[in-house]
Design an enzyme around this catalytic site. Sequence first.
Site, PDB file in Angstrom:
ATOM      1  N   SER A 112      36.729  40.202  43.140  1.00  0.00           N
ATOM      2  CA  SER A 112      38.434  39.987  43.152  1.00  0.00           C
ATOM      3  C   SER A 112      38.777  38.587  43.320  1.00  0.00           C
ATOM      4  CB  SER A 112      38.771  40.680  44.558  1.00  0.00           C
ATOM      5  OG  SER A 112      38.193  40.080  45.909  1.00  0.00           O
TER       6      SER A 112
ATOM      7  N   SER B  78      32.631  39.792  45.474  1.00  0.00           N
ATOM      8  CA  SER B  78      33.908  39.129  44.780  1.00  0.00           C
ATOM      9  C   SER B  78      33.678  37.668  44.940  1.00  0.00           C
ATOM     10  CB  SER B  78      35.071  39.410  45.755  1.00  0.00           C
ATOM     11  OG  SER B  78      35.390  40.970  45.272  1.00  0.00           O
TER      12      SER B  78
ATOM     13  N   LYS C  32      41.708  31.448  48.310  1.00  0.00           N
ATOM     14  CA  LYS C  32      41.902  32.708  47.908  1.00  0.00           C
ATOM     15  C   LYS C  32      43.139  33.583  48.803  1.00  0.00           C
ATOM     16  CE  LYS C  32      39.590  37.304  47.206  1.00  0.00           C
ATOM     17  NZ  LYS C  32      38.490  38.069  47.219  1.00  0.00           N
TER      18      LYS C  32
HETATM   19  N1  GLN Z   1      34.255  44.793  43.162  1.00  0.00           N
HETATM   20  C1  GLN Z   1      34.069  45.124  44.643  1.00  0.00           C
HETATM   21  C2  GLN Z   1      35.111  46.095  44.806  1.00  0.00           C
HETATM   22  O1  GLN Z   1      36.166  46.449  43.992  1.00  0.00           O
HETATM   23  C3  GLN Z   1      33.915  43.918  45.415  1.00  0.00           C
HETATM   24  C4  GLN Z   1      35.161  43.597  46.044  1.00  0.00           C
HETATM   25  C5  GLN Z   1      34.974  42.569  47.028  1.00  0.00           C
HETATM   26  O2  GLN Z   1      33.825  41.950  47.267  1.00  0.00           O
HETATM   27  N2  GLN Z   1      35.999  41.884  47.624  1.00  0.00           N
HETATM   28  O3  GLN Z   1      35.215  46.514  45.982  1.00  0.00           O
END
Ligand code: GLN
Length: 490
Positions: free
Chosen positions: A153, A177, A78
């Site tokens: 994400s 994420s 990532k």
């Molecule tokens: N969907 C969550 C957010 O928008 C999780 C993001 C993450 O775990 N990096 O913050």
Amino acid sequence: MDLLKASFVEVADAVKSKKISAVEVTQFFLSRIEKLNPQLNAFITVSEKAIADAQEVDLKISKSDCIGPLAGIPFGIKDMLCTKGLRTTAGSKMLENFIPPYDATVVARLKSAGAIILGKLNQDEFAMGSSNETSYFGNCLNPWNTEYVPGGSSGGSAAAQAARMVMGTIGTDTGGSIRQPSSFCGIVGIKPTYGRVSRYGIVAFASSLDQAGPMVTSVQDAALTLESICGHDSMDSTTSQKAVPSFSKNLNSNIKGMKIGLLKEYSLGKIHPDVEQTYQKALEQLKLLGAEFVEISVGLTEFAVPMYYLISASEASSNLARYDGVKYGFRAQFNDLSSMTLDDFYAETRGQGFGTEVKRRIMLGTHCLSSGYYDAYYNKAGQVRRMLRDQYAQAFEQCDAIISPVTTSAAFKIKERSSDPLTMYMNDIFTTSANLAGLAGMSVPFGFSSLGLPIGIHLVGSHFDEQKILNIGAALESVSGTREKTPHVY
Ligand code: GLN
């Protein structure tokens, strides 16, 4: 050897015994990236050094230099994790041209285990999002149906893994994420206990919540990757000193007599019938395998989403203050610097460098931290967070792990939710609690929606008890039958 089906152990053994070279494995996956990336946009950057790195692994093997358990296994990373000499963007214009001078600990450990880094994977900007739609580099698409989001994400990791453009990937998880995109793309993803994996060299989003972890095809590959990257790191004082168990050797899918907690509050989410059905099927199968169920309650789940968005945005507003156009990163072009104030300089640079969602979080977080509001918001959320942690501790006195759906629905269509941040945030109802309480969480593929999109089951384990959720995950995997299906883009 079928490289699309083989496990990490099989490929690493074949590489070590020279049945296949690391270069051949790497070439195979590089050509898949070339073929599939134009359809999926999963990679932001492909490493030009991958073949040379693979040659080095082959050379070490020929000299019988000790080489680790991931010898010759190609990974995608990532774009939140720093990779020495390889562009690291965090999905943002702000870091479009950032080339780190060092490796994140996770990356360094993968390399020393013999893994090959193929490149950097698409993601929501600064890991803020649930659909990959906030990436500056364009939306990554779901390989099961390219009209749908891969989740976020870590959407690039999930899509690349599901389409087998790589053998393994690493994602990060601040509020879901790793788990949500794993569920949306039908792969295995584990967010380790907070403190299990070093955050050194990972672009910081919300430091008290962020953890990196494997997003791979099987529970066994997840166990092997996790034990290769975790453990104490002197560069991250929040890493635990606890010894690292051999998760892969201890993997045991016999779950007879294990007590699994059914989260009473799971009805808080408006669960789509496809997810409900899959969840019930998973429970039936676990029962047949000898698991026992106890109903447990974590009442504060109700407030997990607001708590998470308040705390994560506050920490983000502080972490992202460093992108000021002075030290590094993007800087707006100015015709005449002499006539402007420093504030104008910052505003212009940050205004152009960050996307809408990141700006929304920075503003929300700055507001929550400002004097007069700090106690009412950030402090209060911290207090409730501690209570949530206590509720979990009580729940884990009654059970070995907690089960729930990962999200309320399978993947949604691109643009379906992007105009309504609150609907998007509600996606995280089942995942954020594990981050707030610092617990381990995992998504295991278990079936498909009526539209043929994957659905994952969520397992939450107590602190440093990854082994139990891996074991339950392995049991679920053995009866899921999902591995036979491959996505549309493959
Ligand atoms: N969907 C969550 C957010 O928008 C999780 C993001 C993450 O775990 N990096 O913050």
